[in-house]
Design a protein around this motif. Structure first.
Motif, PDB file in Angstrom:
ATOM      1  N   ALA A  39      37.808  11.749   0.529  1.00 44.38           N
ATOM      2  CA  ALA A  39      38.001  13.202   0.646  1.00 44.38           C
ATOM      3  C   ALA A  39      37.418  13.929  -0.571  1.00 44.38           C
ATOM      4  O   ALA A  39      36.817  15.003  -0.431  1.00 44.38           O
ATOM      5  N   PRO A  88      41.515  15.933  -1.193  1.00 41.55           N
ATOM      6  CA  PRO A  88      40.176  16.230  -1.744  1.00 41.55           C
ATOM      7  C   PRO A  88      40.177  16.600  -3.219  1.00 41.55           C
ATOM      8  O   PRO A  88      39.111  16.705  -3.828  1.00 41.55           O
ATOM      9  N   SER A 126      33.932  10.492   6.889  1.00 41.41           N
ATOM     10  CA  SER A 126      34.511  11.815   7.102  1.00 41.41           C
ATOM     11  C   SER A 126      35.827  11.711   7.878  1.00 41.41           C
ATOM     12  O   SER A 126      36.744  12.500   7.668  1.00 41.41           O
ATOM     13  N   GLU A 159      33.627  13.865  -0.281  1.00 42.94           N
ATOM     14  CA  GLU A 159      33.176  14.776   0.779  1.00 42.94           C
ATOM     15  C   GLU A 159      33.273  16.235   0.321  1.00 42.94           C
ATOM     16  O   GLU A 159      32.359  17.038   0.549  1.00 42.94           O
ATOM     17  N   GLN A 160      34.386  16.550  -0.364  1.00 36.76           N
ATOM     18  CA  GLN A 160      34.577  17.926  -0.844  1.00 36.76           C
ATOM     19  C   GLN A 160      33.466  18.321  -1.824  1.00 36.76           C
ATOM     20  O   GLN A 160      32.956  19.439  -1.796  1.00 36.76           O
ATOM     21  N   ALA A 218      38.368  10.670   5.331  1.00 37.81           N
ATOM     22  CA  ALA A 218      38.627  11.768   4.390  1.00 37.81           C
ATOM     23  C   ALA A 218      39.704  12.727   4.908  1.00 37.81           C
ATOM     24  O   ALA A 218      40.398  13.368   4.130  1.00 37.81           O
ATOM     25  N   GLN A 219      39.828  12.792   6.231  1.00 36.64           N
ATOM     26  CA  GLN A 219      40.807  13.719   6.803  1.00 36.64           C
ATOM     27  C   GLN A 219      42.238  13.392   6.388  1.00 36.64           C
ATOM     28  O   GLN A 219      43.118  14.246   6.395  1.00 36.64           O
ATOM     29  N   LYS A 274      34.174  19.257   8.035  1.00 31.39           N
ATOM     30  CA  LYS A 274      34.455  20.059   6.836  1.00 31.39           C
ATOM     31  C   LYS A 274      33.264  20.955   6.495  1.00 31.39           C
ATOM     32  O   LYS A 274      33.433  22.129   6.179  1.00 31.39           O
TER      33      LYS A 274
END
Ligand code: KG4
Ligand code: ZN
Length: 348
Positions: free
Chosen positions: A249, A202, A194, A252-253, A197-198, A286
């Motif tokens: 990303a 995404p 995570s 994660e999205q 991913a920032q 997120k």
């Protein structure tokens, strides 16, 4: 109707279901729940060497840590057995050898101190970590996302549950951990993924939102993990290097959209008073943000477990334990056992 004053309750709580050893003292007086003391010992460093939790090693670490922690918790806080009403302990679900350590310790103390045991199901603990003061918010809808579980649970009263939806295969946290490993990130993968991913896009890769339109509230993350694997393998080593954050990303999205989408569908059908978010993956920024946005849009209050209580700990077991105790849940030292699989509805 006037509330009758309830007797104060003080419990010792023990949690050893996976890779965190937790002990706590939790007190409830009328409607206030307070954490008198708590200790947590993480095994992350030990399991980082093998890249995942080895149950026997986890159990060995619990044995070493638990004794020392129990002694210091009780002596530092000047708690004598006579000051306790009972011992709350996680009896499942989890890793059998790990659970067995906490359960055996609780049984021994229960016998020696003549105190009742309050068996607690691990996910009850996660739910109560978001219900700190135990306010009357029922029916509440809880989204529990951890390494072992992904469930939507309707909480219809104190320690009374109905499972609304579950994962059919991998849990969300497990998918985070597996994809993190694929991307070469260290254990435990979720927080590392995570963070990475920032810095990624995404929308760089598209993955189908699993079961989003299945008409029920179940989840599935195993296919997504495989889709990420294939997409990752299709990239040249050079592109893998460039697009690692984009892949993180996008994955994660997809998970967040699925969790938020399903939860919104469940809210529309069940019309709960409050939405709860808890479990290890509730630490995900997120997920916290997008669930909060959805909750505001559909006008439902959202309670998220505080960051320090999203992972496994004994405070949450004590919090669930005091309400279970109040509802009359008791067991003697002969009657409890560790159960690797255990539905949340087992004690109602
Ligand atoms: O509730 P928990 O501590 O243990 C279980 O009961 O399973 O959850 C651990 C899970 C792990 O899979 C971990 O990678 C995941 O929670 N996790 C996260 C984050 N922090 C922990 N996943 C995504 N983003 C995070 N920030
Ligand atoms: Zn957990």
């Amino acid at each position: 109707m006037a509330h009758l004053p309830q007797k104060p309750i003080t419990l010792l709580a023990i949690e050893t279901s996976c890779d965190e050893t937790g002990v706590a003292i939790v007190h409830k007086e009328n409607d206030r729940v307070t954490v008198v003391a708590q200790q947590l010992a993480s095994q992350i460093d030990v399991h980082a060497v093998t890249g995942g939790v080895v149950p026997e090693i986890a159990a060995r670490e619990h044995v070493t840590a638990l004794q020392v922690m129990l002694r210091s918790l009780l002596t530092e806080n000047k708690i004598a057995p006579a000051g306790l009403n009972g011992i709350a302990v996680t009896v499942g679900p989890g890793l059998q050898p790990a659970l067995a350590v906490g359960v055996s310790a609780a049984r021994a103390l229960s016998y020696a101190w003549r105190l009742p045991l309050i068996p607690v199901q691990h996910l009850e603990g996660h739910i109560y970590s978001a219900l700190l003061e135990g306010e009357r918010v029922f029916p509440a809808l809880a989204l529990i996302v951890s390494g072992g579980h992904t469930q939507l649970i309707s909480v219809t009263g104190h320690v009374t549950y109905e499972v609304v939806g579950s994962t059919k295969d991998d849990a969300a946290g497990e998918a985070f951990d597996k994809v993190a490993r694929l991307l070469g990130l260290p254990y435990p993968g979720g927080p590392h993924l995570s963070e990475l991913a920032q810095t990624g896009n995404p929308t760089a890769f598209f993955f189908t939102r699993p079961l989003l339109h299945s008409g029920d509230f179940n989840f599935s993350f195993s296919g997504l993990k495989t889709a990420v694997l294939y997409a990752w393998r299709d990239l040249s080593p050079e592109h893998q290097k460039k697009q690692r954050a984009d892949m993180a990303a996008s994955f994660e999205q997809t998970v967040v959209d699925t969790l938020v989408g399903k939860t919104q569908q469940a809210i529309a059908q069940l019309n709960p008073n409050v939405l709860l978010l808890a479990g290890g993956v509730a630490a995900n920024t997120k997920l916290r943000q997008e669930l909060a946005t959805m909750a505001a849009n559909v006008n439902i209050p959202l309670r998220i477990a505080p960051h320090r209580l999203t992972g496994d700990n004994a405070t949450m077991i004590g919090q669930a334990g005091v309400f279970a105790y109040e509802q009359g849940r008791r067991a003697s030292w002969q009657d409890i056992d560790a159960h690797a699989r255990l539905p949340i509805t087992s004690f109602q």
